[in-house]
Write an enzyme that holds these catalytic residues in place. Sequence first.
Site, mmCIF file in Angstrom:
data_model
loop_
_atom_site.group_PDB
_atom_site.id
_atom_site.type_symbol
_atom_site.label_atom_id
_atom_site.label_comp_id
_atom_site.label_asym_id
_atom_site.label_seq_id
_atom_site.Cartn_x
_atom_site.Cartn_y
_atom_site.Cartn_z
ATOM 1 C CG ASP A 1 -5.043 5.367 6.341
ATOM 2 O OD1 ASP A 1 -3.881 5.142 6.746
ATOM 3 O OD2 ASP A 1 -5.571 4.694 5.444
ATOM 4 C CG HIS B 1 -1.760 3.631 4.439
ATOM 5 N ND1 HIS B 1 -2.894 3.069 4.979
ATOM 6 C CD2 HIS B 1 -1.054 2.619 3.878
ATOM 7 C CE1 HIS B 1 -2.884 1.759 4.745
ATOM 8 N NE2 HIS B 1 -1.783 1.468 4.086
ATOM 9 C CB SER C 1 -0.952 0.009 1.198
ATOM 10 O OG SER C 1 -0.244 -0.147 2.413
#
Length: 377
Positions: free
Chosen positions: A342, A345, A44
């Site tokens: 978040d 991340h 990610s």
Amino acid sequence: MASPRFNSIIIILFICTISLSIVSISCKEDLKTNQAALFAFGDSLFEAGNNNYFDSISSFRSNFWPYGKTTFKFPTGRVSDGRIMIDFIAEYAWLPLIPPNLQPGYSNSQLTYGLNFATTAAGVFAGTFPGSVTNLSKDLGTQLNNFKNVEKTLRSNLGDAEARRVISKAVYLFHIGANDYQYPFFANTSTFSNTTKERFIDFVIGNTTTVIEELYKLGARKFGFLSLGPFGCTPSALIINSTKIGSCFEPVTELINLHNQEFPKVLRRLERRLSGFKYALHDFHTSLSQRINNPSRYGFKEGEMACCGSGPLRGINTCGFRNGPSQGYKLCENADDYVFFDPSHLTETAHQQIAELIWSGPPNVTAPYNLKTLFRL
């Protein structure tokens, strides 16, 4: 009536203008011909939208508001408020945005600039976060197979000689392994009842090395790597132990530290063994830890609290109603003030700062080469 001298000057200026135009066009064509491509592999941290094309569960997708709100003004699938470090590195290398490999509609010419194979929740192992997508794999081995398909397309479109040139001149950038170390604790598996931590780390690094060697066999020569970040100290990890809110999750921290000790040794062995193998290794763990622990030094106001989420430190992953409308979330006013967008991340600003260090950082930060040097080789 204009004088002969004036007419001569006009003619000379016209010729100079035409000459400059020809030189400019020639330079642009030369840049297009000789530009190194960028191929990204990982999780990610590098996700640019591949998960948009998987049948993923919502907790592993980011194609909804407020993701993408800062720069793109709409969600792209990047797990951030805006651009990610791959986007900045492409910019520094004079490349267009590198699209996710599953995105339909990119032209064959785009392949000569690169593709992004990274996917949220991906690990070295196929069994890492297996329920994140339905009936599909997105592990590092699958990403390698996807690249092999691209390599075949390049050979078909460009011919063997030109395809070899593109592949050998390209830079291959990796961030992978963090999910493999987090998943056993997330899923409460018995992994470490059956094997030692050291043996598990050997498996992760060994499988990563196999992929590197496979790319080398295909003609890849220039590689970039990030050490694993302090993922035991993200907002989501800081709230795992409800009796010690704000404390790093030590089991993951220990594994990541051991990985980061061993992986550079493997790269040095590859450099000795594989002719022409060159690499950049960025100390991402230190770079991110510095920003978490001393945010104001780097222009941030918050190093441990997420911009978007709920609960203590906004460490519960509800950003954008990720887990349904019944679970609300809070969104900060200015994401640039935060290291984390978040609970797990980074913000665009944090991505940009790290990208600059990967691109042109000194040898104590990115070594033995930085990416700027690799792209010029």
